[in-house]
Enzyme design. Sequence first.
Site, PDB file in Angstrom:
ATOM      1  N   SER A   1       0.833  -1.192   0.000  1.00 52.51           N
ATOM      2  CA  SER A   1       0.000   0.000   0.000  1.00 52.51           C
ATOM      3  C   SER A   1       0.869   1.244   0.000  1.00 52.51           C
ATOM      4  O   SER A   1       2.032   1.212   0.423  1.00 52.51           O
ATOM      5  CB  SER A   1      -0.903   0.012   1.245  1.00 52.51           C
ATOM      6  OG  SER A   1      -1.576   1.242   1.404  1.00 52.51           O
TER       7      SER A   1
ATOM      8  N   TYR B   1      -3.179  -1.308   9.842  1.00 51.40           N
ATOM      9  CA  TYR B   1      -3.058  -1.500   8.401  1.00 51.40           C
ATOM     10  C   TYR B   1      -1.674  -1.078   7.907  1.00 51.40           C
ATOM     11  O   TYR B   1      -1.007  -1.823   7.173  1.00 51.40           O
ATOM     12  CB  TYR B   1      -4.150  -0.688   7.704  1.00 51.40           C
ATOM     13  CG  TYR B   1      -4.164  -0.789   6.204  1.00 51.40           C
ATOM     14  CD1 TYR B   1      -4.772  -1.869   5.575  1.00 51.40           C
ATOM     15  CD2 TYR B   1      -3.596   0.205   5.410  1.00 51.40           C
ATOM     16  CE1 TYR B   1      -4.807  -1.950   4.187  1.00 51.40           C
ATOM     17  CE2 TYR B   1      -3.626   0.130   4.031  1.00 51.40           C
ATOM     18  CZ  TYR B   1      -4.234  -0.958   3.423  1.00 51.40           C
ATOM     19  OH  TYR B   1      -4.262  -1.041   2.057  1.00 51.40           O
TER      20      TYR B   1
END
Length: 264
Positions: A140, A153
């Site tokens: 990400s 995350y």
Amino acid sequence: MGKLDGRVIVITGAARGQGEQEARLFAAEGARVVLGDVLEEEGAALAAELGPERARFVRLDVAVEEDWAALVAAAAEAFGKIDGLVNNAGILRFNALVDTPLAEFRQVLDVNQTGCFLGIRAVAPEIAAAGGGTIVNTASYAGLTGMAFVGAYAATKHAVVGLTRVAALELASQGIRVNAVCPGAVDTPMTNPAALNPSADPAASAEAARAVDELYRKLVPLGRIGRPEEVARLALFLTGEDSSYVTGQPFVIDGGWLAGVSPF
């Protein structure tokens, strides 16, 4: 001829979002795809749409070792080999670090980080036995920088980048290239939960969509949120021969977001 003719690729989180678009694109480029997901109805429907000669669905909880063993066996039975893996499955939770329950942190860790590790460990020997191939991990934008309120995350996506680099070093001698895609905001159910609730008030949903569009128009230099098919095309590049001299790298696909300074 397709860019993936003759190849067998495992894709996790394949029932919707980026994984679904990767499955569709890879199949269109000649691959046979093994679709892993916990969303059985959606995954089975996609496999049926792509056709039995092109796709198989296997229920897969990426955090469960036994599920990975079953998927590898099913892939071998259906298509005889595995040439590649796209570790796409992931979840996102929003919370301040000091307010994050341990159970929530562990849930994100299990899916995003442990799932990626188990996928590499289970599938890499199969890829080596097939003569080499590729692994594409989904990291990400948040795996390369900080972002408030997504601590669990971001931590897991930083870890995915690290796993990618280590796996690239360890597996190169077996003919396996390992890279990571690092998307910014992408218009999928994970980043737009309202999309999963079609019974919601249409006016409220439309207003929420407008708010999201306006946010990314201001935040992202290219002026919009990303599309899952755009991430799929990057995964295709890293899975095919066009990237034959590329391994161990994170590839950012974020509309220029990381190039600027985030207000968050």
